[in-house]
Enzyme design. Sequence first.
Site, mmCIF file in Angstrom:
data_model
loop_
_atom_site.group_PDB
_atom_site.id
_atom_site.type_symbol
_atom_site.label_atom_id
_atom_site.label_comp_id
_atom_site.label_asym_id
_atom_site.label_seq_id
_atom_site.Cartn_x
_atom_site.Cartn_y
_atom_site.Cartn_z
ATOM 1 N N MET A 38 -8.082 9.122 9.438
ATOM 2 C CA MET A 38 -8.354 9.824 8.181
ATOM 3 C C MET A 38 -9.561 10.761 8.306
ATOM 4 O O MET A 38 -10.418 10.805 7.434
ATOM 5 C CB MET A 38 -8.591 8.814 7.048
ATOM 6 C CG MET A 38 -7.378 7.959 6.737
ATOM 7 S SD MET A 38 -5.989 8.933 6.153
ATOM 8 C CE MET A 38 -4.813 7.649 5.748
ATOM 9 N N ASP A 75 0.811 -1.210 0.000
ATOM 10 C CA ASP A 75 0.000 0.000 0.000
ATOM 11 C C ASP A 75 0.846 1.262 0.000
ATOM 12 O O ASP A 75 2.049 1.229 0.276
ATOM 13 C CB ASP A 75 -0.924 0.022 1.228
ATOM 14 C CG ASP A 75 -2.149 -0.852 1.050
ATOM 15 O OD1 ASP A 75 -2.395 -1.299 -0.081
ATOM 16 O OD2 ASP A 75 -2.865 -1.092 2.045
ATOM 17 N N LYS A 95 -3.712 3.529 -2.686
ATOM 18 C CA LYS A 95 -4.954 4.243 -2.946
ATOM 19 C C LYS A 95 -4.834 5.667 -2.426
ATOM 20 O O LYS A 95 -4.336 5.910 -1.344
ATOM 21 C CB LYS A 95 -6.137 3.571 -2.247
ATOM 22 C CG LYS A 95 -6.373 2.131 -2.637
ATOM 23 C CD LYS A 95 -7.661 1.640 -1.993
ATOM 24 C CE LYS A 95 -7.869 0.152 -2.234
ATOM 25 N NZ LYS A 95 -7.013 -0.666 -1.376
#
Length: 266
Positions: free
Chosen positions: A178, A42, A64
Amino acid sequence: MHEGAETTMGKVYLVGAGPGDPELITVKGLTCIQRADVILYDRLINEELLSYAKPDAELIFCGKLPGCHAMQQETINRALVLHAKKGKTVVRLKGGDPFVFGRGGEEAEALVKHGIEFEIVPGVTSAIAAAAYAGIPVTHREFSSSVAFVTGHRREGSGDEIQWESLAKGIDTIAIYMGIQRLSSICGQLMKYGKSPETPAAVIEWGTTSAQRTVTGTLATIAEIAANEQMRNPSMVIIGEVVRLRANIQWYERLLWSSAAAGATS
């Protein structure tokens, strides 16, 4: 291999890489990296960890960004299955812990569906590590006997499914992953359901890395403070009385500052 011979099925390891500091990976996680034939990794992992891979290991970036996916989740699931069916030892290397807002559960379900053997290798999750590196213990005998992990990122097309009233009234420390883009709304919801506007709050950007920054305020002020300081994801938001302890026990940023000062005078 003779024509028609079956390939021995491989195995997948869903590995938590930890929050950013490469030394925080577990011994088992590092061993998996060293043995892997294929590593799907990732965006938020520390790429220094990839230097431990075998020279002939295949490295596949699956990172991502909001609104910009290098590889869709369904494609990642298929890749894990495909490489395992070729007899490969596969590592899915994920930031933090694979089962804490990391979609590790979805990947494990896909592996079960296709009869692929797998193991879960937990990692140090960002809420605990970033808070610790900022000098904020998420639990404390005097201030906090309960912690909640909350995602600040909504699923596409979904409404707000978070139980804000339960968080506001029943949890001492709230750790939000986040959540920087929705911070004003998050704080507003908590205050709406009874959380005191004076509750201490912190935002920790790039926790456990040399780029770590931390700002503090209250539930009523932290969104404006974070915006003024241009705090960005990846960031952890910590809300609760434990944030008060940072003033006394912050250690990592002091270490960074002293190292920078030593470098400037050498």
